[in-house]
Design an enzyme around this catalytic site. Structure first.
Site, PDB file in Angstrom:
ATOM      1  N   HIS A  79       2.771   2.399  12.702  1.00  0.00           N
ATOM      2  CA  HIS A  79       2.313   3.089  13.755  1.00  0.00           C
ATOM      3  C   HIS A  79       2.513   3.361  14.724  1.00  0.00           C
ATOM      4  O   HIS A  79       2.028   4.357  15.695  1.00  0.00           O
ATOM      5  CB  HIS A  79       0.177   2.978  14.216  1.00  0.00           C
ATOM      6  CG  HIS A  79      -0.241   1.809  13.059  1.00  0.00           C
ATOM      7  ND1 HIS A  79      -1.445   1.736  12.777  1.00  0.00           N
ATOM      8  CD2 HIS A  79       0.385   2.001  11.667  1.00  0.00           C
ATOM      9  CE1 HIS A  79      -1.563   0.815  11.776  1.00  0.00           C
ATOM     10  NE2 HIS A  79      -0.993   1.168  10.623  1.00  0.00           N
ATOM     11  N   GLU A 130       3.997  -6.700   3.665  1.00  0.00           N
ATOM     12  CA  GLU A 130       4.235  -5.883   5.268  1.00  0.00           C
ATOM     13  C   GLU A 130       4.823  -6.666   6.090  1.00  0.00           C
ATOM     14  O   GLU A 130       5.313  -7.390   5.645  1.00  0.00           O
ATOM     15  CB  GLU A 130       2.406  -6.593   5.825  1.00  0.00           C
ATOM     16  CG  GLU A 130       1.315  -5.774   5.399  1.00  0.00           C
ATOM     17  CD  GLU A 130       0.711  -4.351   5.570  1.00  0.00           C
ATOM     18  OE1 GLU A 130       1.236  -3.612   6.261  1.00  0.00           O
ATOM     19  OE2 GLU A 130       0.067  -3.588   5.202  1.00  0.00           O
ATOM     20  N   GLU A 180      -5.006   1.385   2.303  1.00  0.00           N
ATOM     21  CA  GLU A 180      -5.118  -0.131   3.352  1.00  0.00           C
ATOM     22  C   GLU A 180      -5.766   0.856   4.576  1.00  0.00           C
ATOM     23  O   GLU A 180      -6.000  -0.269   5.900  1.00  0.00           O
ATOM     24  CB  GLU A 180      -3.456  -0.815   3.015  1.00  0.00           C
ATOM     25  CG  GLU A 180      -3.840  -1.776   3.669  1.00  0.00           C
ATOM     26  CD  GLU A 180      -3.289  -1.436   5.169  1.00  0.00           C
ATOM     27  OE1 GLU A 180      -3.293  -2.538   5.676  1.00  0.00           O
ATOM     28  OE2 GLU A 180      -2.842  -0.344   5.621  1.00  0.00           O
ATOM     29  N   GLU A 181      -4.674   2.287   4.868  1.00  0.00           N
ATOM     30  CA  GLU A 181      -4.906   2.569   6.712  1.00  0.00           C
ATOM     31  C   GLU A 181      -6.149   2.443   6.588  1.00  0.00           C
ATOM     32  O   GLU A 181      -6.533   2.683   8.008  1.00  0.00           O
ATOM     33  CB  GLU A 181      -3.675   3.190   6.834  1.00  0.00           C
ATOM     34  CG  GLU A 181      -2.797   2.810   6.364  1.00  0.00           C
ATOM     35  CD  GLU A 181      -2.001   2.055   7.158  1.00  0.00           C
ATOM     36  OE1 GLU A 181      -3.017   1.094   8.153  1.00  0.00           O
ATOM     37  OE2 GLU A 181      -0.755   1.718   7.325  1.00  0.00           O
ATOM     38  N   HIS A 212       0.829  -1.263  -0.214  1.00  0.00           N
ATOM     39  CA  HIS A 212       0.353   0.190  -0.137  1.00  0.00           C
ATOM     40  C   HIS A 212       1.277   1.303  -0.092  1.00  0.00           C
ATOM     41  O   HIS A 212       2.402   1.330   0.867  1.00  0.00           O
ATOM     42  CB  HIS A 212      -1.098   0.352   0.984  1.00  0.00           C
ATOM     43  CG  HIS A 212      -0.200   0.125   2.781  1.00  0.00           C
ATOM     44  ND1 HIS A 212      -0.052   1.133   3.184  1.00  0.00           N
ATOM     45  CD2 HIS A 212      -0.128  -1.373   3.234  1.00  0.00           C
ATOM     46  CE1 HIS A 212       0.498   0.867   5.003  1.00  0.00           C
ATOM     47  NE2 HIS A 212       0.342  -0.793   4.639  1.00  0.00           N
ATOM     48  N   ASP A 237      -0.254   4.009   1.192  1.00  0.00           N
ATOM     49  CA  ASP A 237      -0.814   5.875   2.365  1.00  0.00           C
ATOM     50  C   ASP A 237       0.111   4.523   3.508  1.00  0.00           C
ATOM     51  O   ASP A 237       0.338   3.948   3.816  1.00  0.00           O
ATOM     52  CB  ASP A 237      -2.224   4.796   2.266  1.00  0.00           C
ATOM     53  CG  ASP A 237      -3.318   4.134   2.773  1.00  0.00           C
ATOM     54  OD1 ASP A 237      -1.777   3.157   2.329  1.00  0.00           O
ATOM     55  OD2 ASP A 237      -3.591   4.077   3.110  1.00  0.00           O
TER      56      ASP A 237
END
Length: 383
Positions: A355, A168, A143-144, A79, A81
């Site tokens: 994150h 990921e 995706e987030e 992804h 983002d």
């Protein structure tokens, strides 16, 4: 052909392009600059690139880059983002690649724009003119938040790879299964009034007490009737994360809100889970018509299950020299799998850095990731 950047400069270019996804419009950002950069890189390497606008994404884009023809082959997916960052908690700018302590710091280094730079680096030394089965690179939007990029790509069925890797951060361990995620809000609408005369009102907190009692029964039903021993918590979980109602001790509460989180095992669809919640609260709704509102707090994620005995799982585990694992966080894997491919989640860096302020990727992952991608591409597309 333009000259492609070295690995560090590739990371630097990606990190310098903010691409934050957020449900709130004021925080949400476009991913067009990242897509344009990736398109230029892969076009220069001989890939055919297609860019599509994703519905319900505020105009964001997906990229699919393909080299080779025919069916089958390999899909490498990621992804474009990132999550928002906590301003003031970063030690340096999240949009400037910073090297210290054998780490590269920056928003997206680990989760997961850096994966595309590592794929590009792996491709530089492969004989792409000898490809027998197609290699696809998929770069998704949102995706987030909603996963609408991956959902749209799966619905399009534009490619049919045999195998897929979603890059990921799994510490380069192949992940073949994960739980899903459903976040719901339940609002009880009562009728406020003075506490001295209860009959003149309808106390939303008292009704919410009944609601929670029924949800506790659902929680027990899920834990007793669904099990997958591969997970460290082998049953679906339910968490009450937020409750708020009322404004004063001498006032009948007119409204009460509950937020809950449910993590289903593979085999439990989100739609079925939503129906379970409705059914368990049906009797209360009959007793107090129109008093209960159930909503989705934000888009959920389906669970994902591959197979330990799949050819791809066994081969990737053998090449990576590590055992396949299961995880509790959600990814785009259930949607990529809809293309009909054997799918794994595996990429550099640790999920513990995702994150987080001062997100980083350890430099010890760089060379192993490049070598691993080269071997997988060779096995799936060239051999």
């Amino acid at each position: 052909m333009n000259s492609l950047p070295d690995l560090k400069n590739a990371f630097k270019q990606l990190i310098a392009l903010p691409s934050i996804s957020a449900l709130e419009a004021e925080q949400d950002m476009s991913n067009h600059a990242v897509i344009e950069l990736l398109q230029s890189w892969f076009s220069d390497m001989g890939f055919n690139c297609t860019v599509d606008t994703v519905a319900d994404s505020r105009g964001k884009q997906n990229l699919i880059a393909t080299i080779g023809s025919g069916s089958g082959g390999l899909l490498l997916a990621g992804h474009t983002d990132t999550v928002p960052f906590d301003e003031g908690r970063w030690s340096q700018s999240p949009f400037e690649l910073t090297e210290k302590d054998n780490r590269w710091y920056g928003l997206g280094t680990c989760d997961m724009k850096g994966f595309f730079a590592l794929v590009m680096e792996a491709l530089k030394s492969l004989p792409l003119d000898e490809i027998k089965r197609p290699l696809h690179i998929f770069a998704s939007a949102d995706e987030e938040t909603t996963m609408n990029g991956a959902k749209a790509f799966a619905d399009s069925k534009s490619i049919a790879p045999d195998y897929a890797i979603i890059g990921e951060p799994t510490s380069l361990k192949p992940v073949y299964m994960h739980k899903g995620h459903l976040a719901q809000g339940i609002r009880v609408i009562g009728r406020s009034g003075h506490s001295s005369d209860p009959a003149r009102g309808l106390n939303a907190i008292e009704i919410m007490h009944q609601v929670i009692g029924q949800l506790m029964k659902l929680k027990q039903h899920l834990s007793e009737n669904y099990r997958e021993d591969a997970f460290s918590v082998p049953y679906p979980t339910m968490n009450f994360g937020h409750v708020h109602g009322g404004d004063a001790a001498n006032r009948i509460c007119g409204c009460c809100d509950l937020h809950l989180d449910i993590r289903p095992l593979p085999g439990i669809e989100l739609a079925d889970l939503e129906l379970m919640v409705i059914n368990y609260l049906a009797d209360i709704n009959k007793q107090y018509p129109g008093s209960i509102e159930i909503s989705t707090l934000y888009p959920g994620s389906e669970s994902f299950a591959g197979k330990l005995d799949d050819y791809w799982t066994k081969m990737v585990a053998d090449i990576a020299n590590t055992e396949p694992e299961v995880v509790n966080y959600a990814t785009e894997a259930p949607y990529i799998k809809q293309l009909g491919c054997q799918t794994l989640v595996m990429g550099p860096g640790s999920i513990n850095q995702a994150h987080q302020p001062d997100e980083y990727i350890g430099l010890e992952y760089l060379t192993p990731t490049v070598e691993l991608m080269k071997k997988l591409i060779y096995q799936a597309c060239i051999k």
